[in-house]
Design a protein around this motif. Sequence first.
Motif, PDB file in Angstrom:
ATOM      1  N   ILE A  27       0.867  -1.182   0.000  1.00  0.00           N
ATOM      2  CA  ILE A  27       0.000   0.000   0.000  1.00  0.00           C
ATOM      3  C   ILE A  27       0.906   1.235   0.000  1.00  0.00           C
ATOM      4  CG2 ILE A  27      -1.811   1.266   1.225  1.00  0.00           C
ATOM      5  CD1 ILE A  27      -2.667  -1.409   2.475  1.00  0.00           C
ATOM      6  N   TYR A  28       0.779   2.032  -1.015  1.00  0.00           N
ATOM      7  CA  TYR A  28       1.673   3.177  -1.211  1.00  0.00           C
ATOM      8  C   TYR A  28       0.874   4.485  -1.222  1.00  0.00           C
ATOM      9  CZ  TYR A  28       4.564  -0.716  -2.838  1.00  0.00           C
ATOM     10  OH  TYR A  28       5.241  -1.901  -2.934  1.00  0.00           O
ATOM     11  N   SER A  29       1.548   5.581  -0.781  1.00  0.00           N
ATOM     12  CA  SER A  29       0.917   6.903  -0.753  1.00  0.00           C
ATOM     13  C   SER A  29       1.411   7.782  -1.897  1.00  0.00           C
ATOM     14  CB  SER A  29       1.214   7.606   0.578  1.00  0.00           C
ATOM     15  OG  SER A  29       0.619   6.907   1.650  1.00  0.00           O
ATOM     16  N   VAL A  30       0.473   8.548  -2.455  1.00  0.00           N
ATOM     17  CA  VAL A  30       0.784   9.530  -3.496  1.00  0.00           C
ATOM     18  C   VAL A  30       0.234  10.880  -3.012  1.00  0.00           C
ATOM     19  CG1 VAL A  30       0.626  10.138  -5.934  1.00  0.00           C
ATOM     20  CG2 VAL A  30       0.388   7.744  -5.224  1.00  0.00           C
ATOM     21  N   MET A  31       1.080  11.932  -3.014  1.00  0.00           N
ATOM     22  CA  MET A  31       0.640  13.238  -2.538  1.00  0.00           C
ATOM     23  C   MET A  31       0.470  14.215  -3.695  1.00  0.00           C
ATOM     24  SD  MET A  31       2.735  13.805   1.025  1.00  0.00           S
ATOM     25  CE  MET A  31       4.356  13.661   0.273  1.00  0.00           C
TER      26      MET A  31
END
Length: 252
Positions: free
Chosen positions: A43-47
């Motif tokens: 699970i990865y975050s993109v801002m």
Amino acid sequence: MYVGDKWTAQDNFDTALDKDGNAVSYSQVEVDASQVDTTKPGIYSVMYTYEGVTTTAKVTVKAKQTTIKAHDSTIYIGDKWTAQDNFDTALDKDGNAVGFSQIEVDASQVDTTKPGIYSVMYTYEGVTTTAKVIVKEKQTTIKAHDSTIYVGDKWTAQDNFDTALDKDGNAVDFSQIEVDASQVDTTKSGIHSVTYTYEGVTTTAKVIVKAKQTINPTKPSDSINGGKKKQIVSSHRSYGIRKPKKVKAYYK
């Protein structure tokens, strides 16, 4: 998304507005997608940032569960075969079962009329598996012989049976042979057929039933002169004796 899927940060972007409420294009948004690795589950975050306002989206990368299972098989020339015979199971990327109708199949190499080893390919969602189809020549044979018997002789269909082999060349017992001896009648002279069948192969033998030839004995007395009685007549003959002549006498 799933490992190996194509992805860009724009896929997760929806909309942006400036301070006046005007729409802002994606090209004006500052993006940090440095954490995302589409080659590994996680699970990865993109801002996404615009004029000091930041929002974060999560990208979940799953391992694909897509699989296809098929098995090799051996058939014989003339056997019925379809690509579905070698297919076992298939799952989509979420692990749900997939029907054979959804599988892309290439069985163009298979020729069931000739011995050989052929490949069949099964493909679904970029995943391919290959099965082998081995086509063998049938060795099935039945041998039987003709025979001659006589009316009233004991006879069974096994008397004319010699040998039988299955499609792999292994010996087959007579008990496994389908026999049709319905035409044979040992009480009457004639030529009768017996058929022996195994795995679609049939051979025929002939049973020749002959009438027995018997000779009746004759009486000794009847055997003389071809069985005709000869009447013996005795006769008397005289040899060298002459009969006296008759003499006439006259008297006064």
